[in-house]
Design an enzyme around this catalytic site. Structure first.
Site, mmCIF file in Angstrom:
data_model
loop_
_atom_site.group_PDB
_atom_site.id
_atom_site.type_symbol
_atom_site.label_atom_id
_atom_site.label_comp_id
_atom_site.label_asym_id
_atom_site.label_seq_id
_atom_site.Cartn_x
_atom_site.Cartn_y
_atom_site.Cartn_z
ATOM 1 N N THR A 3 0.875 -1.188 0.000
ATOM 2 C CA THR A 3 0.000 0.000 0.000
ATOM 3 C C THR A 3 0.912 1.239 0.000
ATOM 4 O O THR A 3 1.367 1.661 -1.045
ATOM 5 C CB THR A 3 -0.970 0.011 1.207
ATOM 6 O OG1 THR A 3 -0.244 -0.130 2.420
ATOM 7 C CG2 THR A 3 -2.000 -1.084 1.079
ATOM 8 N N LYS B 38 3.850 -6.814 4.074
ATOM 9 C CA LYS B 38 3.627 -5.396 3.773
ATOM 10 C C LYS B 38 3.358 -4.660 5.083
ATOM 11 O O LYS B 38 2.848 -5.250 6.034
ATOM 12 C CB LYS B 38 2.499 -5.203 2.766
ATOM 13 C CG LYS B 38 1.129 -5.687 3.094
ATOM 14 C CD LYS B 38 0.184 -4.743 3.745
ATOM 15 C CE LYS B 38 0.370 -3.313 3.367
ATOM 16 N NZ LYS B 38 -0.496 -2.443 4.238
ATOM 17 N N THR C 36 -1.814 -3.075 10.805
ATOM 18 C CA THR C 36 -1.910 -3.226 9.330
ATOM 19 C C THR C 36 -0.692 -3.786 8.704
ATOM 20 O O THR C 36 0.162 -3.126 8.138
ATOM 21 C CB THR C 36 -2.211 -1.987 8.506
ATOM 22 O OG1 THR C 36 -3.401 -1.424 8.967
ATOM 23 C CG2 THR C 36 -2.442 -2.321 7.020
ATOM 24 N N GLU D 89 5.888 4.643 7.660
ATOM 25 C CA GLU D 89 5.519 5.868 6.940
ATOM 26 C C GLU D 89 6.366 7.055 7.398
ATOM 27 O O GLU D 89 6.324 7.443 8.557
ATOM 28 C CB GLU D 89 4.039 6.166 7.125
ATOM 29 C CG GLU D 89 3.172 5.264 6.251
ATOM 30 C CD GLU D 89 1.699 5.331 6.605
ATOM 31 O OE1 GLU D 89 1.360 5.926 7.620
ATOM 32 O OE2 GLU D 89 0.900 4.765 5.831
ATOM 33 N N ASN E 81 -0.081 10.859 6.514
ATOM 34 C CA ASN E 81 -1.318 10.527 7.207
ATOM 35 C C ASN E 81 -2.287 11.680 7.318
ATOM 36 O O ASN E 81 -3.439 11.497 7.672
ATOM 37 C CB ASN E 81 -1.000 9.937 8.578
ATOM 38 C CG ASN E 81 -0.437 8.552 8.422
ATOM 39 O OD1 ASN E 81 -1.118 7.666 7.930
ATOM 40 N ND2 ASN E 81 0.818 8.395 8.787
ATOM 41 N N THR F 43 -5.830 5.837 4.392
ATOM 42 C CA THR F 43 -5.412 4.419 4.381
ATOM 43 C C THR F 43 -6.615 3.561 4.622
ATOM 44 O O THR F 43 -7.527 3.956 5.315
ATOM 45 C CB THR F 43 -4.379 4.130 5.486
ATOM 46 O OG1 THR F 43 -4.650 4.945 6.599
ATOM 47 C CG2 THR F 43 -2.990 4.357 4.985
#
EC number: 2.3.1.35
Lengths: 406, 406
Positions: free
Chosen positions: A152, A178, A189, A275, A401, A406
């Site tokens: 992602t 991932k 996640t 991230e 973010n 997401t």
């Protein structure tokens, strides 16, 4: 680690596994649908998110995994199929059915995973078409495409493969995963898939997976949030034809070392790709009173926004480190605490007996300029230790973010 | 709230209180030392950080507060006197002694607070000189200077004063506080001082303070970190000459409403001044199974970095909200959940039965552009509710904490 040898490859390295990764249309142009298939039905084990809010595919998989067997895994990215109600569950079921139909296997032997935006209905028609084309392009060389299709906000593919010997037979194990936002202790996640041609009992497989997840994925933190879709699945098809691995055997120990190695390395890749992350942080708590105290302190430090921003700012701010340990719930005497910060550029003690110690600020700057930072905190209260991995908190985390769903 | 009237002023509004704020030299040029004095010894109550790592002044105050009486509070900013070992404790003691000497009171009647950088020895000589000059400049108009002198990264002074009637007598209450990083439920680098001329028993005072802290400071979050120095002190000198307020009386209820009003307002000011904050967020959880479930869910949502960054990005990302409730530990059925987002521009339902609901994206944008955002999550599992306050997570939070030692 002499028995575990890293080899080129990924989930299709073990015998009998094929994979594919295609573009189905859920995402605009990137690959978004992955398929993993084992020609021989495999023993299977899985660990799922502990979030009360579980995505539809997680609910389906929790049913299908009960018999501890599976033959295929289908994964879409771009849509999490979470908070999508009954329709979501039906869609997950359709993905399983379509996969089974294409591969001529039992639909209950298909595990389904999704990752991406929450609360938006799954574009099921794209998914089903994608499954068709993925099934048609299954190949022993498809591991890389599959690893790409599950990404992602990940910036790089996370793949690994190892081999080891069990009773004179070569056994292989491959993995892909991932991240990369919402990563937090207790699975978040994060999708991770491991394949192996080991011949191993269901009980042993389950035990090895759970134990290895505890010391890998459950120790990492990007932002302290935990997702609705976390899933870690292992398939073992037995095609290496080694003697069956049972729990508490010497062979189990070797197998466990392999799965721990694979999961720890995938977990570290996830953290490194957090991230907006600019630095990888390892927190090691030593000499805690109990294992739980060690773990609480390590997690609290790695989760602290103030520690994360201090490391981003290359600041040896040990006050924030001891403070985070202090509110963790771990039992220790602050007056005994020592803290060390190190990297490839050297090591410095920044706190002794819970207080200030003179250290070379110049060297501290040098050490903190590196990309991989190790923080060690000695609680001097017992014999237990724990390690946690995380990343710093940067402008880019906020940017990603604050503007990306997401 | 008709009985509680907001008035101009702060901690020196109640009868018999004087204060001062001076520059002692701990900070380069800003005021850094505050003194509060009551001419009549006061009943006192306090709440401190629950962090294992407690600053020296907190340890001293925990001793001095046992008799539930005090006559002065001395506060320095710029240095937290935390993680400073025995020397730190001696320094805190010296601050109390110097204050007592200057004011001709008992050193055990002095409470000491510090806020600022952790782990650096307190520049005690500056402090002592500052105490001298503060004692000399004590005045009934010194409340504002004191409020300024306790600030660290705060961008505005946090003061409030109210009056109310008890048995025909006018009672006043004043307060001042400082934030602004590290703010978290369960008290975090947060100092708050309340003065009142109410005549109230020690037991009643203690009960009112603790209860009001639970519904104010303990519900707020800037970054989820909890400090070594949090302290909330109230002094009640009885000079309003009202009939003694005892617990469980009608008068106690009025007094409690006043302290709750003061503490809630100071807590909100702290959140609004959170490091880098661009928006104030109120999370209201309703219809939870138990009070604890309501509180867990509210705190988890307000603490979520992903929720904070979504609000910063003005994105109605309800998936992150329900997800944070899901990992909070609160017991509820995700399928029942509704979520509403509102501001002065309107209100929209963004989630129904745990899933997607069509909403006006344009209106959502309008609502989220405002500075004060309310998120309401209806768990439909019971009758309990809880409110938490926080702020968004911005580039500036990272900037401030990535380059500034608190």
């Amino acid at each position: 680690m002499e028995e575990i040898e890293v080899i080129e490859g990924g989930i299709t390295s073990p015998k009998g596994f094929k994979a594919a990764g295609v573009h189905s249309g859920i995402k605009k142009c990137k690959k978004d649908l992955a398929l993993i298939y084992t020609e021989k039905k495999a023993n299977a084990a899985a660990v799922f998110t502990t979030n009360k809010v579980k995505a539809a595919p997680v609910l389906l998989d929790m049913e299908n995994i009960r018999k501890s067997e599976a033959q295929a895994i289908v994964v879409n990215s771009g849509n999490a199929n979470a908070c999508t109600g009954e329709k979501g569950y039906e869609d997950a079921l359709k993905m399983a059915e379509k996969t089974a139909e294409m591969l001529k296997i039992d639909k209950n032997d298909v595990l389904v995973c999704s990752t991406g935006v929450i609360g938006v209905p799954l574009p099921i028609d794209f998914c089903l078409k994608g499954i068709e084309s993925a099934a048609e392009s299954l190949s022993e060389k498809g591991g890389d495409d599959a690893a790409e299709a599950i990404m992602t906000t990940d910036t790089f593919k996370k793949v690994i493969a190892v081999k080891f010997n069990i009773d004179g037979k070569t056994v292989k194990m491959g993995g892909m995963a991932k991240g990369s936002g919402m990563i937090h202790p207790n699975m978040a996640t994060m999708l991770s898939f491991i394949t192996t041609d080991a011949n191993i009992s269901k009980e042993a497989l389950n035990k090895a997976l759970k134990k290895s997840v505890d010391v890998s994925y459950n120790t990492i933190s990007v932002d302290g949030d935990m997702s609705t879709n976390d899933t870690n699945i292992i398939l073992a098809n037995g095609m290496a034809e080694n003697k069956l691995i049972e729990v508490n055997s010497k062979e189990f120990e070797i197998f466990y070392r392999a799965i721990e190695y694979v999961n720890k390395n995938l977990a570290k890749m996830i953290v490194k790709d957090g991230e907006g992350a600019t630095k990888f942080i390892e927190v090691v708590v030593i000499n805690a009173k109990t294992e739980n105290d060690a773990r609480l302190a390590a997690k609290s430090i790695i989760n602290s926004n103030l520690v994360k921003t201090a490391i981003f700012g290359e600041d040896a701010n040990w006050g924030r480190i001891i403070t985070a340990a202090g509110y963790s719930g771990a039992d220790f005497d602050p007056q005994n605490v020592s803290i060390f910060i190190k990297s490839s550029k050297g090591e410095i003690k920044v706190c002794e007996n819970g207080g200030y110690v003179n250290f070379d600020e110049g060297l501290a700057k040098e050490i903190l300029k590196e990309k991989e930072i190790n923080i060690m905190i000695d609680l001097k209260s017992g014999e237990f230790s724990s390690t946690a991995w995380g990343c710093d908190l940067s402008y880019d985390y906020v940017k990603i973010n604050g503007s990306y769903r997401t």
